[in-house]
Motif scaffolding. Structure first.
Motif, PDB file in Angstrom:
ATOM      1  N   TRP A 146      87.567  53.353  21.830  1.00  0.00           N
ATOM      2  CA  TRP A 146      87.414  54.083  23.080  1.00  0.00           C
ATOM      3  C   TRP A 146      86.340  53.414  23.951  1.00  0.00           C
ATOM      4  O   TRP A 146      85.580  52.573  23.496  1.00  0.00           O
ATOM      5  CB  TRP A 146      87.015  55.536  22.809  1.00  0.00           C
ATOM      6  N   ALA A 147      86.311  53.835  25.211  1.00  0.00           N
ATOM      7  CA  ALA A 147      85.293  53.366  26.151  1.00  0.00           C
ATOM      8  C   ALA A 147      84.845  54.549  26.999  1.00  0.00           C
ATOM      9  O   ALA A 147      85.567  55.547  27.131  1.00  0.00           O
ATOM     10  CB  ALA A 147      85.842  52.260  27.043  1.00  0.00           C
ATOM     11  N   TYR A 148      83.656  54.448  27.559  1.00  0.00           N
ATOM     12  CA  TYR A 148      83.196  55.494  28.474  1.00  0.00           C
ATOM     13  C   TYR A 148      83.956  55.393  29.794  1.00  0.00           C
ATOM     14  O   TYR A 148      84.262  54.301  30.277  1.00  0.00           O
ATOM     15  CB  TYR A 148      81.694  55.373  28.733  1.00  0.00           C
ATOM     16  N   CYS A 149      84.259  56.526  30.364  1.00  0.00           N
ATOM     17  CA  CYS A 149      84.879  56.564  31.695  1.00  0.00           C
ATOM     18  C   CYS A 149      83.795  56.242  32.720  1.00  0.00           C
ATOM     19  O   CYS A 149      82.744  56.894  32.752  1.00  0.00           O
ATOM     20  CB  CYS A 149      85.487  57.937  31.973  1.00  0.00           C
ATOM     21  N   SER A 150      84.063  55.269  33.558  1.00  0.00           N
ATOM     22  CA  SER A 150      83.040  54.776  34.478  1.00  0.00           C
ATOM     23  C   SER A 150      83.710  54.120  35.677  1.00  0.00           C
ATOM     24  O   SER A 150      84.925  53.889  35.673  1.00  0.00           O
ATOM     25  CB  SER A 150      82.146  53.748  33.768  1.00  0.00           C
ATOM     26  N   PRO A 151      82.932  53.786  36.714  1.00  0.00           N
ATOM     27  CA  PRO A 151      83.502  53.045  37.843  1.00  0.00           C
ATOM     28  C   PRO A 151      84.097  51.702  37.422  1.00  0.00           C
ATOM     29  O   PRO A 151      84.983  51.176  38.095  1.00  0.00           O
ATOM     30  CB  PRO A 151      82.298  52.851  38.773  1.00  0.00           C
ATOM     31  N   GLN A 152      83.629  51.144  36.299  1.00  0.00           N
ATOM     32  CA  GLN A 152      84.127  49.855  35.840  1.00  0.00           C
ATOM     33  C   GLN A 152      85.464  49.979  35.099  1.00  0.00           C
ATOM     34  O   GLN A 152      86.259  49.042  35.082  1.00  0.00           O
ATOM     35  CB  GLN A 152      83.101  49.184  34.916  1.00  0.00           C
ATOM     36  N   LEU A 249      80.453  62.305  43.922  1.00  0.00           N
ATOM     37  CA  LEU A 249      80.806  61.133  43.117  1.00  0.00           C
ATOM     38  C   LEU A 249      80.836  59.841  43.935  1.00  0.00           C
ATOM     39  O   LEU A 249      80.961  58.746  43.366  1.00  0.00           O
ATOM     40  CB  LEU A 249      82.189  61.336  42.478  1.00  0.00           C
ATOM     41  N   TRP A 250      80.739  59.952  45.236  1.00  0.00           N
ATOM     42  CA  TRP A 250      81.002  58.813  46.115  1.00  0.00           C
ATOM     43  C   TRP A 250      80.039  57.647  45.876  1.00  0.00           C
ATOM     44  O   TRP A 250      80.453  56.486  45.819  1.00  0.00           O
ATOM     45  CB  TRP A 250      80.934  59.259  47.574  1.00  0.00           C
ATOM     46  N   GLU A 251      78.763  57.925  45.730  1.00  0.00           N
ATOM     47  CA  GLU A 251      77.783  56.847  45.584  1.00  0.00           C
ATOM     48  C   GLU A 251      78.091  55.988  44.353  1.00  0.00           C
ATOM     49  O   GLU A 251      78.012  54.758  44.408  1.00  0.00           O
ATOM     50  CB  GLU A 251      76.375  57.430  45.484  1.00  0.00           C
ATOM     51  N   ASP A 252      78.453  56.628  43.251  1.00  0.00           N
ATOM     52  CA  ASP A 252      78.724  55.887  42.016  1.00  0.00           C
ATOM     53  C   ASP A 252      80.076  55.179  42.052  1.00  0.00           C
ATOM     54  O   ASP A 252      80.221  54.094  41.464  1.00  0.00           O
ATOM     55  CB  ASP A 252      78.690  56.832  40.813  1.00  0.00           C
ATOM     56  N   TYR A 253      81.061  55.769  42.718  1.00  0.00           N
ATOM     57  CA  TYR A 253      82.429  55.265  42.631  1.00  0.00           C
ATOM     58  C   TYR A 253      82.914  54.568  43.907  1.00  0.00           C
ATOM     59  O   TYR A 253      84.077  54.227  44.015  1.00  0.00           O
ATOM     60  CB  TYR A 253      83.388  56.410  42.281  1.00  0.00           C
ATOM     61  N   ARG A 254      82.031  54.328  44.863  1.00  0.00           N
ATOM     62  CA  ARG A 254      82.438  53.748  46.143  1.00  0.00           C
ATOM     63  C   ARG A 254      83.108  52.378  45.962  1.00  0.00           C
ATOM     64  O   ARG A 254      84.152  52.104  46.572  1.00  0.00           O
ATOM     65  CB  ARG A 254      81.228  53.620  47.069  1.00  0.00           C
TER      66      ARG A 254
END
Length: 339
Positions: A146-152, A249-254
């Motif tokens: 598994w992996a963490y859910c993230s902008p990446q 969430l915008w700042e992290d996922y922009r």
């Protein structure tokens, strides 16, 4: 014992395929699940077939909508009625390979993830021997399941009809499909759901989900005079932006949004009518020029060369369409003229 899975089947004009779809689900073994079939006022015999299955198998529930509301509406209805710990969404003309649900169960029990992506293949109704298989890449390189859910990782997970997600997350954050989007609605749902998930895993092999390609399927109609619906990609980008901004969430996922926008514009350039391309340029330019959306200098460090180059052109109000775009259009016209 709690119910592990709710399989939600959206049904519209699939009388030729719905029996095979349901057979592929009901033949799955080893796990308790329910099947919620939402008939979206289908004018064919789909409802009769659904009712027959419901009479023969107690796991099947049928919801018969009086008015057609589209696949997003049908899925929202199905999700609101679900009782399973996880949700699996499937279109009524697709099917599952044997072992899908038991393999999904084993993976989730090992990892306790919130979101699962899986490999898939296409089945071409008019060419059954053709094999197009899409193995889902792993989202982690350290050997973990598994992996963490993230902008990446958000852009690495397949977002098609085979959405698999923990139901409590959908309910807690009141997540729904946007019902004014009629094309690529899965993309919009994936992008608004993913930031609320903690962990994701990939069911990579074999390709358990089977997309059926036929003359009425959504992707096939892009090539048969119904390409204008691909413009929904613009509405998807607006919807995701507004959702992330409203939920902090915008700042992290922009940057992830900019990458999604790039992908959407590329698909529009590929499929949409040429007459609509100028308006697409204006719409995207307007979005990119909003405060806090696109930093022409700084974002170059986080985007690929192709992503930054196209978004820069659109930010400046230019189409960004290359000579290859016009050459492909010309070739299509010449091919038609010399038939």
């Amino acid at each position: 014992m709690s119910l592990f899975l709710s399989v939600i089947v959206s049904v519209y004009n699939v009388e030729k395929y719905i029996a095979e779809c349901l057979d592929s689900i009901l033949s799955q073994e080893g796990v308790d699940f329910e099947v919620i079939c939402v008939n979206d006022a289908s004018p064919d015999r789909s409802i009769e077939i659904l009712q027959d299955y419901a009479e023969r198998d107690s796991r099947v529930r049928v919801v018969n909508l009086e008015k057609n509301g589209g696949v997003s509406h049908a899925r929202n209805i199905g999700m609101s009625l679900a009782q399973g710990e996880y949700l699996l969404l499937i279109d009524g003309d697709d099917k599952l390979e044997a072992g899908f649900i038991s393999s999904l169960y084993e993976l989730i029990r090992k990892t306790n993830v919130d979101r699962v992506g899986c490999s898939y293949r296409y089945f071409y109704q008019n060419n059954p021997t053709r094999k197009d298989v899409f193995m889902h890449p792993q989202v982690t390189s350290n050997g973990e399941l598994w992996a963490y859910c993230s902008p990446q990782t958000i852009g690495m997970v397949h977002y098609g009809a085979n959405v698999i997600i923990r139901r409590s997350i959908v309910e807690k954050h009141q997540l729904k499909f946007s019902e004014n989007i009629r094309f690529a609605e899965d993309l919009q749902f994936h992008y608004i759901c993913f930031p609320h998930c903690e962990k994701v895993a990939i069911l990579s092999a074999p390709p358990f989900y089977v997309y059926r390609k036929h003359s009425e399927s959504a992707t096939c109609t892009l090539h048969t005079g119904n390409a204008a619906k691909v413009l929904d990609y613009i509405e998807i980008c607006r919807s995701v932006m507004q959702n992330w901004q409203s939920k902090g969430l915008w700042e992290d996922y922009r940057i992830a949004w900019l990458k999604m926008l790039f992908m959407c514009v590329r698909n529009i350039r590929k499929y949409a009518p040429h007459s609509s391309q100028a308006q697409v340029t204006r719409d995207v330019c307007e979005m990119l020029n909003q405060t806090g959306v696109f930093d022409l200098a700084a974002d170059r460090n986080y985007l690929s060369k192709k992503e930054w180059a196209l978004l820069r052109q659109l930010y400046l109000g230019k189409s960004g369409m290359s000579l290859s775009y016009y050459w492909k259009r010309m070739r299509k016209k010449l091919k038609f003229l010399f038939k």
